[in-house]
Design a protein around this motif. Structure first.
Motif, PDB file in Angstrom:
ATOM      1  N   GLU A 103      86.302  47.948  42.312  1.00  0.00           N
ATOM      2  CA  GLU A 103      85.702  49.245  41.951  1.00  0.00           C
ATOM      3  C   GLU A 103      84.520  49.562  42.875  1.00  0.00           C
ATOM      4  O   GLU A 103      83.460  49.950  42.420  1.00  0.00           O
ATOM      5  N   VAL A 104      84.737  49.398  44.165  1.00  0.00           N
ATOM      6  CA  VAL A 104      83.668  49.564  45.153  1.00  0.00           C
ATOM      7  C   VAL A 104      83.021  50.938  45.076  1.00  0.00           C
ATOM      8  O   VAL A 104      81.792  51.070  45.128  1.00  0.00           O
ATOM      9  N   MET A 105      83.815  51.987  44.962  1.00  0.00           N
ATOM     10  CA  MET A 105      83.270  53.346  44.939  1.00  0.00           C
ATOM     11  C   MET A 105      82.363  53.565  43.735  1.00  0.00           C
ATOM     12  O   MET A 105      81.292  54.169  43.841  1.00  0.00           O
ATOM     13  N   CYS A 106      82.776  53.040  42.588  1.00  0.00           N
ATOM     14  CA  CYS A 106      81.973  53.178  41.376  1.00  0.00           C
ATOM     15  C   CYS A 106      80.635  52.458  41.538  1.00  0.00           C
ATOM     16  O   CYS A 106      79.585  52.990  41.163  1.00  0.00           O
ATOM     17  N   VAL A 107      80.667  51.254  42.102  1.00  0.00           N
ATOM     18  CA  VAL A 107      79.436  50.484  42.313  1.00  0.00           C
ATOM     19  C   VAL A 107      78.489  51.239  43.240  1.00  0.00           C
ATOM     20  O   VAL A 107      77.283  51.329  42.983  1.00  0.00           O
ATOM     21  N   LYS A 108      79.031  51.813  44.315  1.00  0.00           N
ATOM     22  CA  LYS A 108      78.207  52.547  45.270  1.00  0.00           C
ATOM     23  C   LYS A 108      77.569  53.772  44.624  1.00  0.00           C
ATOM     24  O   LYS A 108      76.378  54.056  44.810  1.00  0.00           O
ATOM     25  N   GLU A 109      78.356  54.519  43.858  1.00  0.00           N
ATOM     26  CA  GLU A 109      77.830  55.725  43.218  1.00  0.00           C
ATOM     27  C   GLU A 109      76.799  55.373  42.149  1.00  0.00           C
ATOM     28  O   GLU A 109      75.806  56.088  41.986  1.00  0.00           O
ATOM     29  N   ALA A 110      77.029  54.285  41.423  1.00  0.00           N
ATOM     30  CA  ALA A 110      76.053  53.840  40.420  1.00  0.00           C
ATOM     31  C   ALA A 110      74.733  53.503  41.102  1.00  0.00           C
ATOM     32  O   ALA A 110      73.651  53.823  40.594  1.00  0.00           O
ATOM     33  N   GLY A 111      74.809  52.866  42.279  1.00  0.00           N
ATOM     34  CA  GLY A 111      73.608  52.528  43.032  1.00  0.00           C
ATOM     35  C   GLY A 111      72.847  53.760  43.471  1.00  0.00           C
ATOM     36  O   GLY A 111      71.616  53.819  43.350  1.00  0.00           O
ATOM     37  N   HIS A 112      73.564  54.760  43.962  1.00  0.00           N
ATOM     38  CA  HIS A 112      72.929  56.010  44.396  1.00  0.00           C
ATOM     39  C   HIS A 112      72.249  56.716  43.226  1.00  0.00           C
ATOM     40  O   HIS A 112      71.205  57.347  43.389  1.00  0.00           O
ATOM     41  N   ALA A 113      72.862  56.605  42.044  1.00  0.00           N
ATOM     42  CA  ALA A 113      72.328  57.278  40.858  1.00  0.00           C
ATOM     43  C   ALA A 113      71.345  56.405  40.084  1.00  0.00           C
ATOM     44  O   ALA A 113      70.828  56.825  39.048  1.00  0.00           O
ATOM     45  N   HIS A 114      71.106  55.186  40.576  1.00  0.00           N
ATOM     46  CA  HIS A 114      70.179  54.236  39.940  1.00  0.00           C
ATOM     47  C   HIS A 114      70.594  53.904  38.502  1.00  0.00           C
ATOM     48  O   HIS A 114      69.759  53.831  37.600  1.00  0.00           O
ATOM     49  N   ILE A 115      71.905  53.721  38.328  1.00  0.00           N
ATOM     50  CA  ILE A 115      72.432  53.336  37.015  1.00  0.00           C
ATOM     51  C   ILE A 115      72.749  51.845  37.035  1.00  0.00           C
ATOM     52  O   ILE A 115      73.534  51.388  37.875  1.00  0.00           O
ATOM     53  N   PRO A 116      72.142  51.050  36.158  1.00  0.00           N
ATOM     54  CA  PRO A 116      72.398  49.601  36.131  1.00  0.00           C
ATOM     55  C   PRO A 116      73.863  49.279  35.824  1.00  0.00           C
ATOM     56  O   PRO A 116      74.487  49.938  34.983  1.00  0.00           O
ATOM     57  N   VAL A 117      74.382  48.296  36.528  1.00  0.00           N
ATOM     58  CA  VAL A 117      75.773  47.873  36.334  1.00  0.00           C
ATOM     59  C   VAL A 117      75.828  46.468  35.754  1.00  0.00           C
ATOM     60  O   VAL A 117      75.142  45.560  36.224  1.00  0.00           O
ATOM     61  N   VAL A 118      76.645  46.314  34.720  1.00  0.00           N
ATOM     62  CA  VAL A 118      76.980  45.000  34.160  1.00  0.00           C
ATOM     63  C   VAL A 118      78.397  44.716  34.628  1.00  0.00           C
ATOM     64  O   VAL A 118      79.288  45.544  34.426  1.00  0.00           O
TER      65      VAL A 118
END
Length: 223
Positions: A169-184
């Protein structure tokens, strides 16, 4: 919070990593040993990570915010969907469409379109169209539902995202990073844990191990 036991992690098969040749350098310290070329993950560290992740997710829920569940791997789709629905949380299980997070306003327009068409269909308002037009509209509904049905209850960006296998899910991880949303994320030894705020190093390729992690999340958020 219910105590997480090492024996349960082991029973779920979370200790199995990949071969040393596939190991990402960032996961080296999480490998307890290598047997017959296969990395075995240190479950004590997995237990600590899982505990921290569950505590974080509970705090998100306690603040009245949403958690987005994401996994588009065919063998995990139904599982991620069922857990999200049981928690009344949004999910993405078919495919992650670029801009779903970084261009949220545009995605929301597509969700609104889906809800509008479904409302018109329920009210019988589509009968004014020809049979051919109704067929095309129905196809639009099915396509929109496949792409955005899981996030139809997400009116704002989520406060956290749960991902199974961030390498997939590389794209999701990248977009979460740009939006500063923590990922579990549950991730195996081939992933870069530096990209994830709350990594859970463990076997992400086994139905049993994925189910254990998702069930743990479901249990803590339903408590």
């Amino acid at each position: 919070m219910k105590e997480i036991k090492i024996e349960d992690l082991k029973k779920a098969g979370l200790q199995y990593g990949y071969s040393r040749t596939r190991r990402h350098p960032s996961t080296k310290s999480f490998v307890a040993l290598n047997s017959n070329g296969i990395d075995h993950i240190d479950l004590e560290k997995t237990k600590t990570q899982l505990t921290e992740a569950l505590t974080f997710l509970k705090s998100v829920q306690g603040a009245g915010k949403q958690v987005l569940f994401v996994s588009t791997k065919p063998e995990i789709r139904q599982m991620i969907k069922e857990v999200a629905l049981s928690l009344n949380m949004p999910y993405i299980a078919e495919r992650f469409i670029g801009g779903s997070i970084t261009n949220f306003s545009q995605m929301k327009k597509r969700v609104d379109m889906l809800q509008d068409l479904l409302s018109k269909k329920e009210k019988g308002e589509l009968s004014m169209y020809t049979k051919k037009e109704q067929l095309l509209i129905q196809r639009d509904i099915e396509r929109l539902d496949e792409d955005f049905g899981g996030v139809s209850n997400m009116n704002n960006l989520p406060a956290a995202i749960v991902i199974i296998d961030p390498r997939h899910e590389v794209m999701c991880v990248k977009e979460a990073g740009h939006a500063h949303i923590p990922v579990v994320a549950l991730l195996n030894t081939d992933c870069n844990i530096a990209d994830i705020e709350y990594p859970i190093v463990g076997n992400d390729g086994s139905i049993q191990s994925v189910k254990f992690i998702l069930d743990s999340i479901k249990e803590i958020l339903k408590a």
